[in-house]
Design a protein around this motif. Structure first.
Motif, PDB file in Angstrom:
ATOM      1  N   LYS A   1      46.360  42.054  36.785  1.00 34.50           N
ATOM      2  CA  LYS A   1      45.353  42.591  35.860  1.00 34.50           C
ATOM      3  C   LYS A   1      44.625  43.800  36.434  1.00 34.50           C
TER       4      LYS A   1
ATOM      5  N   ALA B   1      43.755  26.589  39.927  1.00 36.45           N
ATOM      6  CA  ALA B   1      42.628  27.381  39.431  1.00 36.45           C
ATOM      7  C   ALA B   1      43.074  28.804  39.147  1.00 36.45           C
ATOM      8  N   ILE B   2      42.260  29.478  38.369  1.00 41.08           N
ATOM      9  CA  ILE B   2      42.524  30.886  38.030  1.00 41.08           C
ATOM     10  C   ILE B   2      41.208  31.638  38.082  1.00 41.08           C
TER      11      ILE B   2
HETATM   12  P1  TYM Z   1      44.899  34.276  40.157  1.00 40.09           P
HETATM   13  O1  TYM Z   1      43.679  34.183  39.324  1.00 40.09           O
HETATM   14  O2  TYM Z   1      45.213  35.587  40.791  1.00 40.09           O
HETATM   15  O3  TYM Z   1      46.162  33.812  39.335  1.00 40.09           O
HETATM   16  C1  TYM Z   1      46.207  32.582  38.624  1.00 40.09           C
HETATM   17  C2  TYM Z   1      47.624  32.033  38.684  1.00 40.09           C
HETATM   18  O4  TYM Z   1      48.556  32.976  38.135  1.00 40.09           O
HETATM   19  C3  TYM Z   1      49.621  33.199  39.063  1.00 40.09           C
HETATM   20  N1  TYM Z   1      50.079  34.591  38.923  1.00 40.09           N
HETATM   21  C4  TYM Z   1      51.345  34.942  38.673  1.00 40.09           C
HETATM   22  N2  TYM Z   1      52.459  34.213  38.474  1.00 40.09           N
HETATM   23  C5  TYM Z   1      53.603  34.881  38.211  1.00 40.09           C
HETATM   24  N3  TYM Z   1      53.695  36.250  38.140  1.00 40.09           N
HETATM   25  C6  TYM Z   1      52.596  37.010  38.329  1.00 40.09           C
HETATM   26  N4  TYM Z   1      52.678  38.339  38.239  1.00 40.09           N
HETATM   27  C7  TYM Z   1      51.343  36.367  38.608  1.00 40.09           C
HETATM   28  N5  TYM Z   1      50.087  36.817  38.822  1.00 40.09           N
HETATM   29  C8  TYM Z   1      49.326  35.715  39.023  1.00 40.09           C
HETATM   30  C9  TYM Z   1      49.008  32.933  40.423  1.00 40.09           C
HETATM   31  O5  TYM Z   1      50.011  32.616  41.379  1.00 40.09           O
HETATM   32  C10 TYM Z   1      48.094  31.768  40.127  1.00 40.09           C
HETATM   33  O6  TYM Z   1      48.805  30.550  40.181  1.00 40.09           O
HETATM   34  N6  TYM Z   1      43.355  32.224  44.466  1.00 40.09           N
HETATM   35  C11 TYM Z   1      43.867  31.931  43.139  1.00 40.09           C
HETATM   36  C12 TYM Z   1      42.950  31.021  42.340  1.00 40.09           C
HETATM   37  C13 TYM Z   1      42.615  29.773  43.046  1.00 40.09           C
HETATM   38  C14 TYM Z   1      43.454  28.647  43.249  1.00 40.09           C
HETATM   39  C15 TYM Z   1      42.660  27.688  43.945  1.00 40.09           C
HETATM   40  C16 TYM Z   1      44.778  28.361  42.888  1.00 40.09           C
HETATM   41  C17 TYM Z   1      41.380  29.493  43.595  1.00 40.09           C
HETATM   42  N7  TYM Z   1      41.409  28.230  44.136  1.00 40.09           N
HETATM   43  C18 TYM Z   1      43.190  26.450  44.318  1.00 40.09           C
HETATM   44  C19 TYM Z   1      45.303  27.128  43.267  1.00 40.09           C
HETATM   45  C20 TYM Z   1      44.528  26.195  43.956  1.00 40.09           C
HETATM   46  C21 TYM Z   1      44.038  33.244  42.375  1.00 40.09           C
HETATM   47  O7  TYM Z   1      43.416  34.212  42.677  1.00 40.09           O
HETATM   48  O8  TYM Z   1      44.878  33.141  41.285  1.00 40.09           O
END
Ligand code: TYM
Length: 341
Positions: free
Chosen positions: A208, A19-20
């Protein structure tokens, strides 16, 4: 079209869940760390993806922007190749089982475990006036997201690995008390692109919420903006394009981006830019990013102009997601001793 029944959904394949958050425009970090892989994984796995909007309200949102960000992110993910005919792709708050299991899992998650989460520590330093209970128990909601679908593999960037580890601990603890109930998932982290760093401060991840607009590439940035941001990217005083594993230099980060898009090893990149200096390399990285993002940006414009289609897809997906997740929730409630009706 009839929603597919949960148990008909790509039988016998391993399940992927990820999820994202719709907390703003998608960054290049999100794309390379997670989303690019999601669309590739759809071919071989039973994939379930969500917009984690319940997670987003752990930080205060402007209602109008929140709604806009959510619908735009749904369209952008379709543009990135998430195919709603192959994968389930829903909005978390449309499927009430997530909040319900999250509460239950809160009661199987320890205060000490949640206190150790790096993201909680970082965010509570950043949003000092709103360190709410949701921000603290956020990983239990994430565990609910994952465990509801019996997911085996969780494709995420490096920063979410700790939360997936905690999900494993919660699942094992619950199974230990009540017998096999939840599938114990594993994080699935890409070899390159798992941690894209800020263009202005290569020691911290691209995010972001960073205040300096030059630090972050957004997927919808114009070509000019992308070129400008890469030209201004902070690098060291050297001139040679060379990967130095132990150091978090800006050049390592640019090489990581280039390598992920161009499918080239660091050795190949070093040879390609031997004697050419940082300026030429920065332009090449910017051009590669633009070439890869352009088709996504064009598809995004089409999807976002068809709100009816988007609505149809997220509604259908929510129905199927509810069918699947209700079974898991019911099983867990029965094990605990709730009278389930
Ligand atoms: P979120 O929304 O912050 O980010 C979404 C995905 O992007 C990855 N990511 C990155 N990867 C590489 N470099 C970066 N700078 C970078 N910034 C973000 C994150 O690792 C993520 O995979 N809690 C999660 C969302 C979520 C989730 C879940 C994920 C909610 N329930 C269940 C997996 C399974 C989050 O805030 O991702």
């Amino acid at each position: 079209m009839e929603a597919k029944k949960g148990n008909e959904y790509k039988k016998n394949k391993e399940t992927i869940f990820s999820a994202i958050q719709p907390s703003g425009a998608m960054t290049l970090g999100n794309y390379l760390g997670a989303i690019k892989n999601w669309s590739e994984l759809q071919e071989n796995y039973k994939c379930i993806f969500a917009l984690a909007d319940l997670h987003t309200i752990t930080v205060r949102q402007n209602p109008e922007n929140f709604r806009k960000n959510t619908i735009e992110l749904y369209a952008l993910l379709l543009a990135c190749g998430i195919n709603p005919e192959k994968s389930l792709f829903f909005i978390q708050s449309h499927v009430h089982t997530h909040s319900e299991l999250a509460w239950i899992l809160d009661c199987y998650t320890q205060f000490g475990e949640l206190s150790r989460m790096t993201q909680f520590k970082d965010k509570s330093k950043k949003y000092t006036d709103n360190i709410n209970a949701g921000l603290f128990s956020y990983p239990a909601l994430m565990a609910a997201d994952i465990l509801l679908y019996g997911a085996d593999l969780i494709p995420v960037g490096e920063d979410q690995k700790q939360h997936v580890e905690l999900t494993r601990n919660i699942a094992q603890r619950f199974n230990g008390i009540y017998g096999e109930t939840f599938v114990v998932p594993e994080a699935f982290i890409p070899k390159t692109g798992a941690r894209i760093m800020s263009l202005q401060n290569p020691k911290s991840k691209m995010s972001k919420s960073e205040l300096n607009p030059n630090a972050c590439i957004f997927l919808t940035d114009s070509q000019d903006t992308i070129i400008k941001k890469f030209k201004r990217a902070v690098t060291d005083s050297g001139t040679q394009v060379k990967f130095t594993p132990e150091e978090k230099t800006g050049i390592n980060n640019l090489m990581n981006i280039y390598s992920t898009f161009e499918n080239k090893t660091f050795d190949e990149i070093e040879k390609e830019f031997e004697g050419k200096g940082y300026g030429v390399f920065k332009t090449a990285v910017a051009e590669s990013v633009i070439a890869n993002l352009l088709p996504i940006q064009e598809k995004f414009k089409e999807y976002i102009s068809d709100k009816e289609y988007l609505q149809k897809k997220y509604r259908q997906s929510a129905i199927t997601a509810l069918e699947i997740s209700e079974n898991t929730l019911k099983r867990a409630k029965e094990k605990i001793g709730f009278i389930v009706n």
